[in-house]
Scaffold this motif. Structure first.
Motif, PDB file in Angstrom:
ATOM      1  N   UNK A  23    -100.583 -83.785  43.303  1.00  0.00           N
ATOM      2  CA  UNK A  23     -99.496 -83.219  43.867  1.00  0.00           C
ATOM      3  C   UNK A  23     -98.866 -83.820  45.092  1.00  0.00           C
ATOM      4  N   UNK A  24     -97.563 -83.933  45.080  1.00  0.00           N
ATOM      5  CA  UNK A  24     -96.941 -84.465  46.120  1.00  0.00           C
ATOM      6  C   UNK A  24     -95.804 -83.166  46.471  1.00  0.00           C
ATOM      7  N   UNK A  25     -96.295 -82.347  47.452  1.00  0.00           N
ATOM      8  CA  UNK A  25     -95.428 -80.816  47.551  1.00  0.00           C
ATOM      9  C   UNK A  25     -94.110 -81.223  48.122  1.00  0.00           C
ATOM     10  N   UNK A  26     -93.320 -80.087  47.831  1.00  0.00           N
ATOM     11  CA  UNK A  26     -91.806 -80.050  48.424  1.00  0.00           C
ATOM     12  C   UNK A  26     -91.977 -80.031  49.945  1.00  0.00           C
ATOM     13  N   UNK A  27     -91.227 -80.768  50.665  1.00  0.00           N
ATOM     14  CA  UNK A  27     -91.412 -80.966  51.888  1.00  0.00           C
ATOM     15  C   UNK A  27     -91.223 -79.546  52.694  1.00  0.00           C
ATOM     16  N   UNK A  28     -91.919 -79.041  53.635  1.00  0.00           N
ATOM     17  CA  UNK A  28     -92.030 -77.756  54.284  1.00  0.00           C
ATOM     18  C   UNK A  28     -90.416 -77.569  54.869  1.00  0.00           C
ATOM     19  N   UNK A  29     -89.605 -78.810  55.052  1.00  0.00           N
ATOM     20  CA  UNK A  29     -88.430 -78.584  55.690  1.00  0.00           C
ATOM     21  C   UNK A  29     -87.375 -77.960  54.682  1.00  0.00           C
ATOM     22  N   UNK A  30     -87.712 -78.116  53.547  1.00  0.00           N
ATOM     23  CA  UNK A  30     -86.828 -77.600  52.152  1.00  0.00           C
ATOM     24  C   UNK A  30     -86.963 -76.114  52.083  1.00  0.00           C
ATOM     25  N   UNK A  31     -85.968 -75.421  52.300  1.00  0.00           N
ATOM     26  CA  UNK A  31     -86.020 -73.882  52.006  1.00  0.00           C
ATOM     27  C   UNK A  31     -85.370 -73.663  50.691  1.00  0.00           C
ATOM     28  N   UNK A  32     -86.051 -73.267  49.595  1.00  0.00           N
ATOM     29  CA  UNK A  32     -85.437 -73.121  48.239  1.00  0.00           C
ATOM     30  C   UNK A  32     -85.517 -71.599  47.769  1.00  0.00           C
ATOM     31  N   UNK A  33     -84.057 -71.370  47.867  1.00  0.00           N
ATOM     32  CA  UNK A  33     -84.004 -69.669  47.422  1.00  0.00           C
ATOM     33  C   UNK A  33     -83.736 -69.716  45.991  1.00  0.00           C
ATOM     34  N   UNK A  34     -82.904 -70.798  45.342  1.00  0.00           N
ATOM     35  CA  UNK A  34     -82.856 -70.583  43.940  1.00  0.00           C
ATOM     36  C   UNK A  34     -83.173 -72.060  43.508  1.00  0.00           C
ATOM     37  N   UNK A  35     -84.003 -71.820  42.183  1.00  0.00           N
ATOM     38  CA  UNK A  35     -84.530 -73.172  41.582  1.00  0.00           C
ATOM     39  C   UNK A  35     -84.105 -72.934  40.053  1.00  0.00           C
ATOM     40  N   UNK A  36     -83.275 -74.103  39.570  1.00  0.00           N
ATOM     41  CA  UNK A  36     -82.840 -74.118  38.271  1.00  0.00           C
ATOM     42  C   UNK A  36     -84.016 -74.948  37.384  1.00  0.00           C
ATOM     43  N   UNK A  70     -74.061 -74.803  35.242  1.00  0.00           N
ATOM     44  CA  UNK A  70     -74.914 -74.469  36.555  1.00  0.00           C
ATOM     45  C   UNK A  70     -74.412 -75.350  37.796  1.00  0.00           C
ATOM     46  N   UNK A  71     -74.551 -74.817  38.856  1.00  0.00           N
ATOM     47  CA  UNK A  71     -74.435 -75.547  40.116  1.00  0.00           C
ATOM     48  C   UNK A  71     -75.881 -75.310  40.927  1.00  0.00           C
ATOM     49  N   UNK A  72     -76.573 -76.413  40.781  1.00  0.00           N
ATOM     50  CA  UNK A  72     -78.013 -76.136  41.587  1.00  0.00           C
ATOM     51  C   UNK A  72     -78.259 -77.207  42.235  1.00  0.00           C
ATOM     52  N   UNK A  73     -78.747 -77.084  43.655  1.00  0.00           N
ATOM     53  CA  UNK A  73     -79.091 -78.088  44.219  1.00  0.00           C
ATOM     54  C   UNK A  73     -80.597 -78.419  43.995  1.00  0.00           C
ATOM     55  N   UNK A  74     -81.479 -77.681  43.856  1.00  0.00           N
ATOM     56  CA  UNK A  74     -82.977 -77.637  43.401  1.00  0.00           C
ATOM     57  C   UNK A  74     -83.002 -77.529  41.794  1.00  0.00           C
ATOM     58  N   UNK A  75     -83.690 -78.416  41.217  1.00  0.00           N
ATOM     59  CA  UNK A  75     -83.956 -78.571  39.646  1.00  0.00           C
ATOM     60  C   UNK A  75     -85.251 -78.759  39.433  1.00  0.00           C
ATOM     61  N   UNK A  76     -85.837 -77.866  38.494  1.00  0.00           N
ATOM     62  CA  UNK A  76     -87.457 -78.118  38.133  1.00  0.00           C
ATOM     63  C   UNK A  76     -87.304 -78.557  36.704  1.00  0.00           C
ATOM     64  N   UNK A  77     -88.071 -79.805  36.505  1.00  0.00           N
ATOM     65  CA  UNK A  77     -88.159 -80.368  35.174  1.00  0.00           C
ATOM     66  C   UNK A  77     -89.675 -80.334  34.895  1.00  0.00           C
ATOM     67  N   UNK A  98     -96.784 -81.634  33.677  1.00  0.00           N
ATOM     68  CA  UNK A  98     -95.979 -82.234  34.844  1.00  0.00           C
ATOM     69  C   UNK A  98     -94.837 -81.559  35.262  1.00  0.00           C
ATOM     70  N   UNK A  99     -94.591 -81.451  36.414  1.00  0.00           N
ATOM     71  CA  UNK A  99     -93.542 -80.716  37.103  1.00  0.00           C
ATOM     72  C   UNK A  99     -93.038 -81.690  38.158  1.00  0.00           C
ATOM     73  N   UNK A 100     -91.730 -81.671  38.241  1.00  0.00           N
ATOM     74  CA  UNK A 100     -90.815 -82.297  39.060  1.00  0.00           C
ATOM     75  C   UNK A 100     -89.883 -81.822  39.618  1.00  0.00           C
ATOM     76  N   UNK A 101     -89.732 -81.669  40.866  1.00  0.00           N
ATOM     77  CA  UNK A 101     -88.428 -80.962  41.616  1.00  0.00           C
ATOM     78  C   UNK A 101     -87.476 -82.142  42.396  1.00  0.00           C
TER      79      UNK A 101
END
Length: 139
Positions: A23-36, A70-77, A98-101
């Motif tokens: 796991x390589x976590x999403x940085x704590x500095x990233x505030x994700x309100x919406x995830x596509x 869709x207009x998405x800054x953050x995407x999960x594959x 596997x998950x990738x953000x």
């Protein structure tokens, strides 16, 4: 005869190997309100995506499926595979996930799970992916 015992012992040890996670976590500095979420039609377990969405939403992140408009800054594959356990339970088990953000097409976090055949592979898919998603979206 000693060779047969040694080979049998090695095979049993391999069969009982613990799952491997990374796991390589999403940085704590990233505030994700919406995830596509980019739906993967190659993942055939119909309850996998709903479970992923539910677990992500437990982190206070709204999810939606990625569409062409869709207009998405953050995407999960994601990707996942199941294998047959012909030895322990005669059932299907999660052998890989596997998950990738990504943010603006750059990976900012990832998580992976790989399990070989053995007692540690037995269990519900949701319980296998929960630790991954907790670590991926931890703050």
């Amino acid at each position: 005869m000693k060779k047969i015992y040694a080979i049998t012992a090695c095979l049993l040890l391999v069969a009982c190997a613990s799952p491997v996670t990374k796991v390589e976590p999403v940085p704590a500095t990233e505030t994700i309100a919406q995830l596509c979420i980019k739906e993967n039609p190659k993942v055939f377990m119909e309850d996998f995506l709903p479970e992923v969405r539910q677990q992500i939403e437990e982190h206070g992140i709204k999810t939606g499926l990625l569409s062409p408009d869709s207009i998405c800054n953050y995407v999960l594959s994601y990707d996942a595979q199941w294998s047959w356990d012909w030895f322990w339970t005669f059932s299907v088990y999660l052998s890989m996930a596997e998950f990738s953000v990504t943010k603006d097409n750059h990976q900012i976090g990832m998580a992976s799970y790989t399990a070989s055949l053995g007692p540690s592979a037995i269990g519900k898919t949701k319980n296998k992916i929960r630790p991954l998603l907790i670590e991926l979206f931890r703050k």
